[in-house]
Motif scaffolding. Structure first.
Motif, PDB file in Angstrom:
ATOM      1  N   LYS A 113       0.646  -1.361  -0.284  1.00  0.00           N
ATOM      2  CA  LYS A 113      -0.232  -0.462  -0.357  1.00  0.00           C
ATOM      3  C   LYS A 113       1.384   0.980   0.195  1.00  0.00           C
ATOM      4  O   LYS A 113       2.071   1.129   0.200  1.00  0.00           O
ATOM      5  N   VAL A 114       0.806   2.130  -0.682  1.00  0.00           N
ATOM      6  CA  VAL A 114       2.008   3.207  -1.123  1.00  0.00           C
ATOM      7  C   VAL A 114       0.432   4.445  -0.577  1.00  0.00           C
ATOM      8  O   VAL A 114      -1.033   4.607  -1.501  1.00  0.00           O
ATOM      9  N   ARG A 115       0.722   5.411   0.439  1.00  0.00           N
ATOM     10  CA  ARG A 115      -0.263   6.689   0.146  1.00  0.00           C
ATOM     11  C   ARG A 115       0.441   8.023  -0.347  1.00  0.00           C
ATOM     12  O   ARG A 115       1.854   7.963   0.230  1.00  0.00           O
ATOM     13  N   ASP A 116       0.346   8.439  -1.282  1.00  0.00           N
ATOM     14  CA  ASP A 116       0.348   9.093  -2.209  1.00  0.00           C
ATOM     15  C   ASP A 116       0.584  10.645  -1.249  1.00  0.00           C
ATOM     16  O   ASP A 116      -0.158  11.148  -0.825  1.00  0.00           O
ATOM     17  N   GLU A 117       0.823  11.219  -1.839  1.00  0.00           N
ATOM     18  CA  GLU A 117       0.599  13.188  -1.838  1.00  0.00           C
ATOM     19  C   GLU A 117      -0.475  13.763  -1.839  1.00  0.00           C
ATOM     20  O   GLU A 117      -0.034  14.363  -0.995  1.00  0.00           O
ATOM     21  N   CYS A 118      -1.306  12.853  -2.578  1.00  0.00           N
ATOM     22  CA  CYS A 118      -2.127  13.703  -2.637  1.00  0.00           C
ATOM     23  C   CYS A 118      -3.548  12.775  -1.315  1.00  0.00           C
ATOM     24  O   CYS A 118      -4.752  13.370  -1.805  1.00  0.00           O
ATOM     25  N   ASP A 119      -3.015  11.633  -0.461  1.00  0.00           N
ATOM     26  CA  ASP A 119      -3.585  11.155   0.759  1.00  0.00           C
ATOM     27  C   ASP A 119      -4.760  10.467   0.043  1.00  0.00           C
ATOM     28  O   ASP A 119      -5.095   9.922   0.517  1.00  0.00           O
ATOM     29  N   ARG A 120      -4.144   9.697  -1.339  1.00  0.00           N
ATOM     30  CA  ARG A 120      -5.099   8.662  -1.608  1.00  0.00           C
ATOM     31  C   ARG A 120      -3.350   7.508  -1.685  1.00  0.00           C
ATOM     32  O   ARG A 120      -2.689   7.450  -1.347  1.00  0.00           O
ATOM     33  N   ILE A 121      -4.672   6.447  -1.568  1.00  0.00           N
ATOM     34  CA  ILE A 121      -3.938   5.196  -1.110  1.00  0.00           C
ATOM     35  C   ILE A 121      -4.460   4.238  -1.945  1.00  0.00           C
ATOM     36  O   ILE A 121      -5.156   3.948  -2.581  1.00  0.00           O
ATOM     37  N   TRP A 122      -2.901   3.801  -2.334  1.00  0.00           N
ATOM     38  CA  TRP A 122      -3.047   2.458  -3.713  1.00  0.00           C
ATOM     39  C   TRP A 122      -2.376   1.268  -3.776  1.00  0.00           C
ATOM     40  O   TRP A 122      -1.135   1.220  -2.339  1.00  0.00           O
ATOM     41  N   LEU A 123      -3.401   0.157  -3.571  1.00  0.00           N
ATOM     42  CA  LEU A 123      -2.969  -0.533  -3.341  1.00  0.00           C
ATOM     43  C   LEU A 123      -2.202  -2.258  -4.476  1.00  0.00           C
ATOM     44  O   LEU A 123      -3.301  -1.513  -5.088  1.00  0.00           O
ATOM     45  N   TYR A 124      -1.889  -2.599  -3.954  1.00  0.00           N
ATOM     46  CA  TYR A 124      -0.984  -3.310  -5.245  1.00  0.00           C
ATOM     47  C   TYR A 124      -1.296  -5.144  -4.530  1.00  0.00           C
ATOM     48  O   TYR A 124      -0.024  -5.067  -4.582  1.00  0.00           O
ATOM     49  N   ALA A 125      -1.861  -5.544  -5.212  1.00  0.00           N
ATOM     50  CA  ALA A 125      -1.622  -7.381  -4.519  1.00  0.00           C
ATOM     51  C   ALA A 125      -1.300  -7.930  -5.781  1.00  0.00           C
ATOM     52  O   ALA A 125      -1.061  -8.269  -6.918  1.00  0.00           O
TER      53      ALA A 125
END
Ligand code: ZN
Length: 189
Positions: A113-125
């Protein structure tokens, strides 16, 4: 002579004042550059060849023929060992195979999980390998792992290899998942 000296002194005083003002302005500019936080919200696809196995939203349930299920992410076609890159610049907030207790939040296998600079969370599974760690700053396009079929995939095993990408906004819950393609496409337009 006295008048001349007075003029020279006046000129020097004005020159010194102007120099001081310019210097103060420069300091203000430098300070504003120092304090200004440049937020980078740009995105890029996490796989080289963009082919979608299953889109976000209501889909035929691959596990139960004839049934419809809600898919909370986008599945990109990816073979075992294909490089996966971060879609955005941000910080890794999770890497591993543990699951949240949410009844929806399971089956991801090895995931990041990466929290990006715009406060969105991206999950790679469903990764076969993780190539980053919690707390690490990653840049958009940086390799973070390799694709695979860990967790729950259909069909089972190697044939089910793909990358599941989930995008969570306003908090790290599957209930806040939105269609990742809406963001990828938004940037293209
Ligand atoms: Zn999926």
């Amino acid at each position: 002579m006295r008048r001349f000296l007075l003029r020279v002194t006046t000129f020097l005083c004005i020159a010194a004042s102007v120099a001081l003002m310019i210097s103060m302005q420069q300091d203000a500019v430098i300070e504003s550059v120092k304090t200004e936080r440049v937020v980078d919200c740009r995105v890029s696809y996490p796989v080289r060849a963009v082919l979608i196995n299953q889109p976000f939203g209501k889909n035929p349930d691959p596990a139960t023929p004839g049934k419809i299920h809600f898919h909370y992410g986008t599945d990109f076609r990816a073979g075992v060992g294909d490089p996966i890159t971060s879609s955005t610049s941000g910080v890794v907030i999770y890497s591993g195979r543990e699951m949240n207790k949410s009844k929806y939040d399971w089956g991801f296998g090895l995931h990041i999980k990466v929290r990006d600079e715009c406060d969105r969370i991206w999950l790679y599974a469903h990764l076969s390998r993780i190539q980053t760690e919690i707390g690490k700053q990653v840049r958009r396009g940086e390799r973070i792992g390799l694709a695979g079929y860990s967790g729950l995939v259909f069909p089972f095993g190697k044939a089910g290899s793909h990358l599941h990408v989930e995008l969570r906004i306003k908090g790290d819950s599957i209930k806040n998942a939105v269609d990742p393609m809406s963001i990828y496409k938004e940037q293209k337009s």
